[in-house]
Design a protein around this motif. Structure first.
Motif, PDB file in Angstrom:
ATOM      1  N   UNK A 247      66.598   2.184  71.869  1.00 22.26           N
ATOM      2  CA  UNK A 247      65.828   3.314  71.319  1.00 22.26           C
ATOM      3  C   UNK A 247      65.065   4.056  72.402  1.00 22.26           C
ATOM      4  N   UNK A 248      64.797   5.324  72.132  1.00 24.65           N
ATOM      5  CA  UNK A 248      64.031   6.145  73.056  1.00 24.65           C
ATOM      6  C   UNK A 248      62.632   6.438  72.527  1.00 24.65           C
ATOM      7  N   UNK A 249      62.335   5.935  71.354  1.00 30.45           N
ATOM      8  CA  UNK A 249      61.030   6.174  70.749  1.00 30.45           C
ATOM      9  C   UNK A 249      60.393   4.841  70.392  1.00 30.45           C
ATOM     10  N   UNK A 250      59.105   4.748  70.663  1.00 35.74           N
ATOM     11  CA  UNK A 250      58.358   3.538  70.347  1.00 35.74           C
ATOM     12  C   UNK A 250      57.337   3.844  69.266  1.00 35.74           C
ATOM     13  N   UNK A 251      56.985   2.827  68.527  1.00 33.84           N
ATOM     14  CA  UNK A 251      56.011   2.954  67.453  1.00 33.84           C
ATOM     15  C   UNK A 251      54.753   2.181  67.814  1.00 33.84           C
ATOM     16  N   UNK A 252      53.636   2.550  67.198  1.00 37.16           N
ATOM     17  CA  UNK A 252      52.467   1.685  67.312  1.00 37.16           C
ATOM     18  C   UNK A 252      52.731   0.424  66.489  1.00 37.16           C
ATOM     19  N   UNK A 253      52.091  -0.668  66.848  1.00 38.07           N
ATOM     20  CA  UNK A 253      52.264  -1.910  66.094  1.00 38.07           C
ATOM     21  C   UNK A 253      51.809  -1.740  64.651  1.00 38.07           C
ATOM     22  N   UNK A 254      50.743  -0.979  64.440  1.00 39.90           N
ATOM     23  CA  UNK A 254      50.272  -0.755  63.076  1.00 39.90           C
ATOM     24  C   UNK A 254      51.335  -0.045  62.237  1.00 39.90           C
ATOM     25  N   UNK A 255      51.959   0.958  62.842  1.00 40.80           N
ATOM     26  CA  UNK A 255      52.989   1.701  62.110  1.00 40.80           C
ATOM     27  C   UNK A 255      54.220   0.830  61.903  1.00 40.80           C
ATOM     28  N   UNK A 256      54.587   0.042  62.907  1.00 41.41           N
ATOM     29  CA  UNK A 256      55.757  -0.817  62.803  1.00 41.41           C
ATOM     30  C   UNK A 256      55.596  -1.841  61.686  1.00 41.41           C
ATOM     31  N   UNK A 257      54.417  -2.443  61.607  1.00 39.67           N
ATOM     32  CA  UNK A 257      54.182  -3.499  60.622  1.00 39.67           C
ATOM     33  C   UNK A 257      53.774  -2.954  59.264  1.00 39.67           C
ATOM     34  N   UNK A 258      53.473  -1.659  59.203  1.00 38.60           N
ATOM     35  CA  UNK A 258      53.012  -1.084  57.945  1.00 38.60           C
ATOM     36  C   UNK A 258      51.604  -1.524  57.610  1.00 38.60           C
ATOM     37  N   UNK A 259      50.739  -1.528  58.628  1.00 39.94           N
ATOM     38  CA  UNK A 259      49.359  -1.966  58.428  1.00 39.94           C
ATOM     39  C   UNK A 259      48.485  -0.796  58.010  1.00 39.94           C
ATOM     40  N   UNK A 260      47.746  -0.978  56.965  1.00 36.62           N
ATOM     41  CA  UNK A 260      46.757  -0.002  56.521  1.00 36.62           C
ATOM     42  C   UNK A 260      45.508  -0.768  56.122  1.00 36.62           C
ATOM     43  N   UNK A 261      44.356  -0.154  56.315  1.00 36.58           N
ATOM     44  CA  UNK A 261      43.091  -0.845  56.072  1.00 36.58           C
ATOM     45  C   UNK A 261      43.007  -1.349  54.633  1.00 36.58           C
ATOM     46  N   UNK A 262      42.728  -2.641  54.503  1.00 36.27           N
ATOM     47  CA  UNK A 262      42.523  -3.220  53.183  1.00 36.27           C
ATOM     48  C   UNK A 262      43.795  -3.535  52.424  1.00 36.27           C
ATOM     49  N   UNK A 263      44.949  -3.340  53.038  1.00 38.12           N
ATOM     50  CA  UNK A 263      46.208  -3.600  52.340  1.00 38.12           C
ATOM     51  C   UNK A 263      47.023  -4.657  53.081  1.00 38.12           C
TER      52      UNK A 263
END
Length: 616
Positions: A247-263
C-alpha cells in the motif's frame, strides 16, 4: 512514634496540597478514599501507596515499583522509622481484600513481585506481553534459504564498503518470525527497509498477503505513506503483483482499529483485522493501552512489523512500550537464527549465538548508519551527545559554533525573544502568508518548524504563537481582524471520527477558490487535500509553534527549538534528542545554556513490568 502510627498520621492528615513526597493532586486522594470505603481495614501503607500510584500513572508510569530506586519504599523510608522492612509492608498490602497476586485474581489492585498496579493497567500490560511473546515464541525458521537469499540480494544490493547491509539483515530477521522490531535513529532507513522487506515477503509468497500500514498520528501516517511511494519508485520496474500488494497510504492506529471515545473498537479478538501483515511506524509514540488494543485486533498468524526510535520521547499516555520491547536487545541471537544467517550471509561478526535467550532476542534488529547526516558531526553529533548525556560536548559544540548545521541563540529573558527570533520567524513563515494553494502552504510548513518544551508562558507554545503573529502583523504579512486569516496553520486537538480528523492532524487556512471564504485544508489519504469550513472543525489551535511531543512523527528542513526559561521536570535528554532529530538540515536552539545542561542530565524513567516479562 511507631512507623505504622507515623504513616497513618501522614495518610490521614496530608491534604490535596501535600506534595513534599510525591506530586499529589485531589484525584489521588479521592481514589484512595474510594478504596478505603471498599475495604475499611485497608492498611495505612496501602492507602499511601494507592495515592502515589495514582499520581505515578498520571506521569506515565504503568505501576508503582515499591523497591525501585526512586520508588515508594526508598522515599517513604526517609520519612518514617520503618518496622519489619519492605517484606513486612508488602505482607500488609497483600493482606487487603483489594489486592491480588495472581493474574486470574479479580481485584482492583494487583501486586506482582514488588510492582503495584491498578488492575486495568496490569491487564493491558499482560495483553501486550502475551501478544508479543506469542509471535516471538515461534522457532526461528526459513523455509527456503536459497529463495530468500536470491530475493534479498535483489532488493538489498551489497554496500560499496563491503560491510554487511544491516537493512538486509533486518529483513532476514523479519522473514524468520511473525514479529519483527526494526529500530534506529533518524535517517537510518527504517521505512526504506520495510518497503523492500514487504516486497521480499510478497515475492516469496504463493498468495499475496494483505498488508496495512499504520502510525499513531496523522503526520506520522502521512510520512509513512510517502516513504512507501518513494521506496517503490526507487525500486523501479518489478513485478506489478508485488507492487500492487504494497500500500501507498497509511492510516492512524485509531482509524485502523475503529477507535472512538467511549465506544468498543470496531476490530477486536471477535472481529480481527483481515490483514496478514501489519506495519506500525513511530512505535515510541504508542502507549500501553493503544498497543493492547492492537494486539487484541490481530488475527491469529498475522505478521507484525514494528518500527521506531527507542531513544525518542515515550508516549504522552502511560507506558514506554518500544523501550520495554528493546530492553534486553543486543547482538546475541539464538543458535537457529545464526545457523540460517550463516547459510545466507556466510560467517559474519555482526551477531553471535547464545543459548537460553528470550525469544524476543531474534526479533529486534537495530540500524545504526544514518543516511541523512553524518553521525560524526552536525545534527548527528549533537543528537548522540544529547542522548548520551554529554553536556560538556553539547555546550562546546554550540558555543564554539563549529558546525554549520547547528546554531545557538542565547535568550536570557522573555523581552529578548522578539529580537532574537525575528529573523528566523520571517525567514520561515513569510512565504506561508503568501501561499495561494495547499501544496505551496504545506511545502513551506515542511521546511520550517518551531518547537517548544512548554505549553504555556512566553517560552511556551501559546506565547511563541502569539509572538509569530505579532511579528508577521508588524511586517504587514497578515491582518488579525479575526481568528481566521490566510496562512494560519492549525492542529487538531482531539479525535473526531465524524470528520475524519484526528489529534495531531495539521491544516492550513486559505481562501476557497470558489466562494472566497476562508477554508482549512488537510492532507487526505489519496495524496490530495480536504477542505473544511472553520465552523465544522473539532477543537484546534494555531500551530506556528508546537510542543516537541506533538512534533513526533514529523520532520522539517529547519527546526527552531525554544528552551524553557526555567528548569522544569519535562526538560529531559529524551525531549531534546527528539526535538533535534526532527531537523533534516539545520537545527537552532534558543535559550539559556544552564537550562540546556540541566535537561541533558535528566532522563525519563517509567516504571513498568513489560520489559522484564518479555526478556526474562
Amino acid at each position: 512514634m511507631k512507623a505504622s502510627e507515623s504513616l497513618r498520621q501522614e495518610t490521614e492528615n496530608s491534604g490535596p496540597e501535600s506534595s513534599s513526597l510525591f506530586r499529589l493532586q485531589p484525584l489521588d486522594h479521592h481514589l484512595a478514599a474510594l478504596f478505603q470505603r471498599m475495604d475499611p481495614e485497608m492498611p495505612a501503607v496501602l492507602h499511601l501507596a494507592v495515592r502515589i500510584l495514582s499520581a505515578r500513572t498520571r506521569e506515565g508510569h504503568v505501576c508503582l515499583d515499591l523497591a525501585g530506586r526512586d520508588g515508594f519504599w526508598p522515599r517513604v523510608s526517609r520519612m518514617v522509622d520503618l518496622e519489619g522492612g519492605l517484606d513486612a509492608w508488602r505482607r500488609d498490602i497483600v493482606a487487603s481484600s483489594l489486592v491480588g497476586e495472581r493474574p486470574e485474581d479479580l481485584r482492583p489492585l494487583m501486586l506482582m513481585g514488588n510492582r503495584l498496579y491498578l488492575r486495568r493497567y496490569f491487564r493491558a500490560e499482560a495483553k501486550v506481553a502475551e501478544g508479543l511473546l506469542k509471535r516471538a515464541g515461534e522457532t526461528f525458521c526459513i523455509q527456503d534459504t536459497a529463495a530468500l537469499k536470491k530475493v534479498l540480494d535483489f532488493y538489498f544490493p551489497e554496500q560499496e564498503d563491503g560491510n554487511i547491509n544491516m537493512q538486509k539483515a533486518a529483513a532476514f530477521a523479519a522473514a524468520g518470525k511473525p514479529l519483527s522490531v526494526i529500530v534506529g535513529g533518524p535517517g537510518t532507513g527504517k521505512t526504506t527497509t520495510v518497503c523492500r522487506l514487504l516486497a521480499s515477503l510478497c515475492t516469496l509468497a504463493e498468495t499475496l498477503p494483505q498488508v496495512v500500514l499504520a502510525a499513531p498520528t496523522g503526520k506520522a501516517a502521512g510520512r509513512l505513506g510517502e516513504s512507501m511511494m518513494a521506496g517503490k519508485a526507487a525500486l523501479g520496474a518489478t513485478e506489478s503483483r508485488v507492487f500492487d500488494a504494497i500500500p501507498e497510504f497509511a492510516s492512524t492506529l485509531h482509524r485502523l482499529l475503529g477507535l472512538a471515545h467511549g465506544r468498543k473498537p470496531r476490530h477486536h479478538k471477535d472481529n480481527p483485522l483481515p490483514a496478514d501483515i501489519v506495519v506500525v511506524d513511530e512505535v515510541s509514540m504508542v502507549d500501553l493501552f493503544l498497543m493492547s488494543k492492537l494486539m487484541d485486533a490481530l488475527k491469529p498468524g498475522a505478521r507484525l512489523i514494528l518500527l521506531g526510535d527507542r531513544f525518542q520521547l515515550a508516549s504522552v499516555m502511560p507506558g514506554s512500550v518500544l523501550g520495554e520491547i528493546c530492553k534486553g536487545a543486543s547482538s546475541e541471537k539464538s543458535e537457529d537464527f545464526i545457523r540460517y544467517f550463516e547459510e545466507i550471509f556466510g560467517k559474519q561478526k555482526v551477531f553471535s549465538a547464545r543459548s537460553g535467550l528470550s525469544p524476543m532476542a531474534d526479533c529486534v534488529v537495530a540500524l545504526s548508519r544514518s543516511w541523512r547526516f553524518d553521525s560524526a558531526g552536525g545534527i548527528g553529533r549533537l543528537a548522540r551527545s544529547l542522548n548520551e548525556g554529554q553536556g560538556a560536548d553539547v555546550a562546546a559544540m554550540l558555543e564554539q559554533g563549529e558546525e554549520n548545521h547547528v546554531l545557538w541563540s542565547p535568550v536570557m529573558a522573555a523581552p529578548d525573544l522578539a529580537h532574537k527570533l525575528r529573523d528566523f520567524i520571517l525567514g520561515g513563515f513569510s512565504k506561508l502568508m503568501e501561499a495561494l494553494t495547499p501544496e505551496d502552504a504545506f511545502a513551506v510548513l515542511d521546511c520550517f518548524r518551531i518547537l517548544c518544551v512548554l505549553k504555556e508562558g512566553p517560552f511556551g507554545v501559546g506565547g511563541i504563537n502569539g509572538l509569530v503573529e505579532s511579528i508577521l502583523e508588524k511586517e504587514g504579512l497578515l491582518r488579525l481582524s479575526g481568528p481566521w486569516y490566510r496562512g494560519r496553520p492549525v492542529i487538531v486537538l482531539r479525535n473526531d471520527p465524524a470528520s475524519g480528523l484526528y489529534n495531531g492532524d495539521v491544516g492550513v487556512t486559505l481562501e476557497d477558490g470558489q466562494s472566497g471564504e476562508m477554508a482549512v485544508y488537510f492532507p487526505s489519504e489519496d495524496g490530495g487535500y480536504r477542505s473544511f469550513h472553520p465552523l465544522r472543525l473539532p477543537e484546534v489551535e494555531t500551530v506556528f509553534a508546537m510542543t516537541v511531543h506533538k512534533s513526533q512523527g514529523s520532520e522539517s528542513d529547519r527546526v527552531l527549538l525554544v528552551l524553557p526559561d526555567r528548569d522544569v521536570q519535562v526538560m529531559t535528554r529524551e525531549i531534546l534528542y527528539t526535538a533535534v532529530t526532527r531537523a533534516r538540515k539545520e537545527v537552532i536552539l534558543a535559550g539559556r545554556m544552564e537550562i540546556l545542561m540541566q535537561g541533558t542530565e535528566r532522563r525519563v524513567r517509567r516504571s513498568s513490568g513489560l520489559g522484564d516479562v518479555l526478556w526474562k
